[in-house]
Design a protein around this motif. Structure first.
Motif, short mmCIF file in Angstrom:
data_model
loop_
_atom_site.label_atom_id
_atom_site.label_comp_id
_atom_site.label_asym_id
_atom_site.label_seq_id
_atom_site.Cartn_x
_atom_site.Cartn_y
_atom_site.Cartn_z
N ARG A 254 0.83 -1.20 0.00
CA ARG A 254 0.00 0.00 0.00
C ARG A 254 0.87 1.26 0.00
O ARG A 254 0.59 2.23 -0.71
CB ARG A 254 -0.93 -0.01 1.22
CG ARG A 254 -1.83 1.20 1.33
CD ARG A 254 -2.92 1.00 2.39
NE ARG A 254 -2.36 0.61 3.66
CZ ARG A 254 -1.86 1.47 4.56
NH1 ARG A 254 -1.82 2.77 4.27
NH2 ARG A 254 -1.39 1.04 5.71
N GLU A 256 4.00 1.50 -1.12
CA GLU A 256 4.65 1.60 -2.42
C GLU A 256 3.69 2.19 -3.45
O GLU A 256 4.08 3.05 -4.25
CB GLU A 256 5.12 0.21 -2.87
CG GLU A 256 5.74 0.16 -4.26
CD GLU A 256 7.15 0.74 -4.32
OE1 GLU A 256 7.60 1.03 -5.45
OE2 GLU A 256 7.80 0.90 -3.27
N TRP A 257 2.44 1.76 -3.41
CA TRP A 257 1.44 2.27 -4.35
C TRP A 257 1.21 3.77 -4.14
O TRP A 257 1.17 4.54 -5.09
CB TRP A 257 0.13 1.51 -4.14
CG TRP A 257 -1.00 2.01 -5.00
CD1 TRP A 257 -1.23 1.73 -6.32
CD2 TRP A 257 -2.06 2.87 -4.58
NE1 TRP A 257 -2.37 2.37 -6.74
CE2 TRP A 257 -2.90 3.07 -5.71
CE3 TRP A 257 -2.39 3.48 -3.38
CZ2 TRP A 257 -4.03 3.87 -5.64
CZ3 TRP A 257 -3.52 4.28 -3.31
CH2 TRP A 257 -4.32 4.47 -4.44
N ARG A 258 1.12 4.18 -2.85
CA ARG A 258 0.89 5.59 -2.57
C ARG A 258 2.05 6.45 -3.05
O ARG A 258 1.86 7.53 -3.60
CB ARG A 258 0.69 5.79 -1.06
CG ARG A 258 -0.66 5.33 -0.54
CD ARG A 258 -0.75 5.49 0.96
NE ARG A 258 -0.51 6.87 1.38
CZ ARG A 258 -0.22 7.23 2.63
NH1 ARG A 258 -0.10 6.29 3.57
NH2 ARG A 258 -0.03 8.49 2.94
N ARG A 260 4.24 5.74 -5.47
CA ARG A 260 4.25 5.80 -6.93
C ARG A 260 3.17 6.74 -7.44
O ARG A 260 3.39 7.51 -8.39
CB ARG A 260 4.03 4.40 -7.52
CG ARG A 260 5.18 3.43 -7.27
CD ARG A 260 4.97 2.17 -8.07
NE ARG A 260 5.80 1.08 -7.61
CZ ARG A 260 5.82 -0.14 -8.15
NH1 ARG A 260 5.04 -0.40 -9.19
NH2 ARG A 260 6.60 -1.08 -7.67
N GLU A 261 2.00 6.68 -6.82
CA GLU A 261 0.89 7.53 -7.24
C GLU A 261 1.22 9.00 -7.01
O GLU A 261 0.98 9.85 -7.88
CB GLU A 261 -0.38 7.15 -6.47
CG GLU A 261 -1.62 7.91 -6.90
CD GLU A 261 -2.84 7.48 -6.11
OE1 GLU A 261 -3.86 7.15 -6.73
OE2 GLU A 261 -2.75 7.46 -4.87
N CYS A 333 9.86 -4.48 -3.16
CA CYS A 333 8.76 -3.57 -3.51
C CYS A 333 8.86 -3.07 -4.95
O CYS A 333 7.84 -2.78 -5.58
CB CYS A 333 8.73 -2.40 -2.55
SG CYS A 333 8.28 -2.88 -0.85
N MET A 338 1.60 -3.17 -10.57
CA MET A 338 0.64 -2.15 -10.17
C MET A 338 -0.73 -2.74 -9.83
O MET A 338 -1.38 -2.28 -8.90
CB MET A 338 0.49 -1.09 -11.25
CG MET A 338 1.68 -0.15 -11.36
SD MET A 338 2.14 0.63 -9.78
CE MET A 338 0.68 1.58 -9.44
N HIS A 339 -1.14 -3.80 -10.54
CA HIS A 339 -2.45 -4.35 -10.24
C HIS A 339 -2.44 -5.05 -8.88
O HIS A 339 -3.42 -5.04 -8.13
CB HIS A 339 -2.92 -5.32 -11.33
CG HIS A 339 -2.06 -6.53 -11.52
ND1 HIS A 339 -2.13 -7.65 -10.72
CD2 HIS A 339 -1.05 -6.77 -12.41
CE1 HIS A 339 -1.24 -8.54 -11.13
NE2 HIS A 339 -0.57 -8.02 -12.15
N ILE A 341 -0.45 -4.08 -6.33
CA ILE A 341 -0.42 -3.01 -5.36
C ILE A 341 -1.81 -2.40 -5.17
O ILE A 341 -2.25 -2.13 -4.06
CB ILE A 341 0.57 -1.91 -5.82
CG1 ILE A 341 1.99 -2.49 -5.88
CG2 ILE A 341 0.54 -0.73 -4.89
CD1 ILE A 341 3.00 -1.53 -6.47
N ALA A 342 -2.50 -2.22 -6.28
CA ALA A 342 -3.83 -1.61 -6.21
C ALA A 342 -4.78 -2.48 -5.39
O ALA A 342 -5.58 -1.98 -4.61
CB ALA A 342 -4.38 -1.39 -7.62
N ALA A 345 -3.99 -2.02 -1.79
CA ALA A 345 -4.30 -0.69 -1.29
C ALA A 345 -5.81 -0.43 -1.21
O ALA A 345 -6.25 0.49 -0.55
CB ALA A 345 -3.68 0.37 -2.20
#
Length: 346
Positions: A254, A256-258, A260-261, A333, A338-339, A341-342, A345
């Motif tokens: 979560r 890592e996703w945040r 990157r976003e 990480c 991405m899918h 991670i999404a 998250a």
């Protein structure tokens, strides 16, 4: 044909999941058997086996099983293991950890001679000597790497990490910061000024185009998996407002996703500060702060950042992952899809 390919890809994913589960559980014989099983398939790419052997070697080294670690790395090299820095750097590092210093020194010398114009051998050697407690050698190797990096304007972005490691070795040797470290400070100031100028020009262009641009240094507080459990046992209020039942793998995915976003939105750069619980507790006690208060944590983390603690995100592909797993970012990480991670998250 496409259905068969998708099934094979899924099978590979299952095999690698089983492999990493075996590594995480310390079941190294099982992990080796999985590599052997997949390698027996002539259609299976050799680079996959080499990558798994790299992970096996790193895990074995972390567990103190040095001879087995070296064998795994040697086997990976036989399969064409092609990484930067040279994969033999891992063997030289493990030789140092195993106390086989004469062999390690000879191999490090060979690696250094083969990469006189580059910085990666100096970088890897400096960190390896530091890890092994040989600070004199660490200071010398990191100095050579710093000079190379600064002469080339640091395209690999390694000046910060090498200077941090070298300063730690200087402190352990009881020495003051020397002329080279003052040159590093001047280099950093020039680099920061150039970056500020670049960002100012970028913002001016974006403003003319009607594009909103965000972007400032952001400090991220983090705890390793073990310390997270310790913190909530030590201070029950630590997890108030947090999802304390969230598995560590989901928590790091979560984050890592945040990150990157936010980077995609123009935010950053980011620095991840991993809280040292003992230092934090001593600091709170000294100043009379309440450890469970988020303001205490925020102040402490910012103080650590100002003292040059923390790790830039994202780290280099071959650097240790920011999450504290001990694995390289590209195998931790940085390898998250991405899918995946999404989903974590969500």
């Amino acid at each position: 044909m496409s259905i068969e390919w998708e099934l094979e890809d899924d099978e590979d994913g299952v095999a690698e999941s089983e492999f990493h589960a075996a590594l995480s559980g310390g079941r190294y014989d099982e992990a080796r058997a999985l590599i052997d099983e997949r390698s027996a398939d002539s259609d299976w790419p050799r680079w996959r086996a080499a990558s798994m052997l790299e992970d096996l070697g790193l895990s074995l080294a972390h567990a103190g099983r040095y001879d087995e670690s070296i064998v795994a790395f040697e086997r990976a090299l036989e399969l064409g293991w092609d990484v930067v820095p040279d994969g033999r750097c891992e063997i030289a590092r493990v030789l140092l950890l195993a106390g086989r210093h004469a062999e390690a020194d000879a191999l490090w010398s060979e690696l250094r001679d083969a990469d006189r114009a580059g910085v990666w051998a100096m970088n890897a050697g400096g960190f390896a000597y530091s890890e092994a407690g040989r600070d004199e050698e660490a200071v010398e190797w990191l100095a050579a790497g710093l000079r190379l990096a600064m002469d080339r304007d640091d395209p690999e972005r390694v000046v910060d990490q090498m200077s941090d490691a070298r300063r730690a070795s200087l402190r352990r040797l009881g020495r003051e910061l020397d002329r080279l470290e003052r040159e590093v400070e001047e280099f950093r100031a020039r680099a920061a000024a150039r970056e500020q100028e670049r960002m100012s020009e970028f913002r001016a262009v974006a403003k003319q185009a009607g594009i909103t641009v965000r972007g400032q240094l952001t400090t991220i507080a983090w705890l390793t998996e073990t310390d997270y459990d310790i913190a909530r046992d030590r201070w029950p209020g630590w997890v108030d407002g947090l999802n304390h039942d969230e598995p560590f793998d989901q928590r790091r995915a979560r984050m890592e996703w945040r990150l990157r976003e936010r980077r995609a939105d123009g935010d950053g750069p980011f620095v991840v500060v991993t809280i040292d619980l003992d230092r934090y507790a001593a600091w709170c006690e000294e100043l009379g702060h309440e450890p469970v208060d988020r303001r205490s944590r925020a102040t402490f983390v910012q103080r650590e950042r100002e003292q040059r603690a923390g790790r830039r995100w994202p780290p280099g592909r071959n650097e240790p992952c920011w999450c504290g797993s001990g694995r390289k970012y590209k195998r931790c990480c940085g390898a998250l899809e991405m899918h995946t991670i999404a989903r974590s998250a969500a």
